[in-house]
Design an enzyme around this catalytic site. Structure first.
Site, PDB file in Angstrom:
ATOM      1  N   LYS A 171       0.837  -1.207   0.000  1.00 10.83           N
ATOM      2  CA  LYS A 171       0.000   0.000   0.000  1.00 10.83           C
ATOM      3  C   LYS A 171       0.868   1.252   0.000  1.00 10.83           C
ATOM      4  O   LYS A 171       0.547   2.240  -0.677  1.00 10.83           O
ATOM      5  CB  LYS A 171      -0.929   0.003   1.217  1.00 10.83           C
ATOM      6  CG  LYS A 171      -1.828   1.241   1.315  1.00 10.83           C
ATOM      7  CD  LYS A 171      -2.722   1.417   0.095  1.00 10.83           C
ATOM      8  CE  LYS A 171      -3.531   2.715   0.132  1.00 10.83           C
ATOM      9  NZ  LYS A 171      -4.566   2.738   1.164  1.00 10.83           N
ATOM     10  N   LYS A 239      -0.418  11.485   5.467  1.00 10.46           N
ATOM     11  CA  LYS A 239      -0.099  10.423   6.419  1.00 10.46           C
ATOM     12  C   LYS A 239       0.540   9.239   5.715  1.00 10.46           C
ATOM     13  O   LYS A 239       1.535   8.669   6.172  1.00 10.46           O
ATOM     14  CB  LYS A 239      -1.383  10.016   7.144  1.00 10.46           C
ATOM     15  CG  LYS A 239      -1.235   8.879   8.146  1.00 10.46           C
ATOM     16  CD  LYS A 239      -1.618   7.526   7.574  1.00 10.46           C
ATOM     17  CE  LYS A 239      -3.096   7.434   7.254  1.00 10.46           C
ATOM     18  NZ  LYS A 239      -3.503   6.075   6.805  1.00 10.46           N
TER      19      LYS A 239
END
Length: 296
Positions: A171, A239
């Site tokens: 990811k 983030k």
């Protein structure tokens, strides 16, 4: 039918849980927002008053939360998943968090007989709503196969990528590529417009050649029109870029383009655009070129 506990019913988790309920699973969901829980009930699920209420008796528990502090609180905290789940439960964390957190969850769950997968997703809000997510799972192969019917309700691309933490690494790689493409598409738009070329027409050409990408397919019209309604917010991509940089440090590799994209996304957030879609990276490129559009 599987008894499912689902923690985190936001813009991603809400549609995902609704798809599972529509597929006939017994879904009990919990979220800090009462409105989110009410939406799950409208979709055929049940609202749980707390984490324990969602987890107790569940065969599978899914968490879909913003970042590792929330995941750690939900999994490790008093009345959390590890306290409330029975031995044999399969915990699937579909949040995007640090690989080391996923590994720690698996380590602490093992003595309790709780199986764990880290299975972050790609596809954004639209993918969640259309049940067309890409799901990249880390953990034991047998646990992945047990979870496959659940994943296939929510996603189109479902792949086991390796051991615990591997899903989060994939990811991170996804997010650095997505951020880089947004940055380059933004630069293409600025170049085209500054040169007197219609950006929409130019991007249509790019989308039909070697530069084609899902981002061009899905976002070129909205970017040219400066529509930045969030499908995936700059705040969250900021983030995620931090996760990618930390993973690079852990692996002892240099990712200079990733570092640059991370700084551009940080700049976008610092400019006050954190709540906008990550395609709003165009605003940063425009400002760097002295071509910023007036704010409405």
């Amino acid at each position: 039918m599987t008894k499912l506990g689902f923690i985190g019913l936001g813009i991603m988790g809400g549609p995902m849980a609704a798809h599972l309920a529509a597929a006939g699973h017994d879904v009990r969901g919990h979220d800090v927002s009462p409105d989110a829980a009410a939406k799950l009930e409208a979709a055929g699920g049940q609202a749980a008053p707390d984490i324990a209420g969602a987890v107790t008796g569940a065969e599978v528990v899914v968490t879909m939360l913003p970042d590792h502090p929330q995941v750690e609180a939900v999994v490790f905290g008093q009345g959390g998943v590890l306290e409330s789940a029975a031995a044999g439960t399969l915990l699937i964390d579909m949040s995007t968090i640090r690989p080391e957190t996923s590994i720690e969850i698996a380590r602490r769950a093992e003595p309790r007989g709780i199986r764990v997968l880290d299975a972050p997703v790609s596809g954004g809000q639209a993918g969640a709503e259309r049940a067309a997510l890409s799901i990249m799972a880390g953990g034991a192969a047998a646990d992945f196969e047990a979870a496959r019917p659940i994943f296939e309700v929510m996603g189109k691309t479902v792949i086991h990528v390796g051991p615990h933490g591997a899903g989060q690494v994939v990811k991170a790689a996804n997010q650095l590529v997505v951020g880089g493409i947004y940055g380059l598409v933004s630069e293409a738009i600025v170049l085209l417009e500054a040169s007197g070329v219609d950006a929409a027409t130019g991007l249509d050409v790019l989308a039909g050649g070697l530069a084609a990408s899902r981002i061009l397919d899905l976002k070129r019209e909205s970017m040219v029109a400066r529509r930045f309604e969030p499908g995936f917010r700059i705040d969250l991509h900021h983030k995620d870029m931090g996760i990618a940089l930390a993973a690079a440090r852990q692996a002892e590799v240099s990712l200079p383009m990733t570092a640059l994209v991370a700084q551009l996304i940080a700049a976008c957030r610092a400019m006050g655009h954190g709540s906008l879609d990550h395609s709003a990276l165009l605003k940063v490129i425009e400002r760097l070129s002295g071509r910023a559009k007036s704010e409405e």
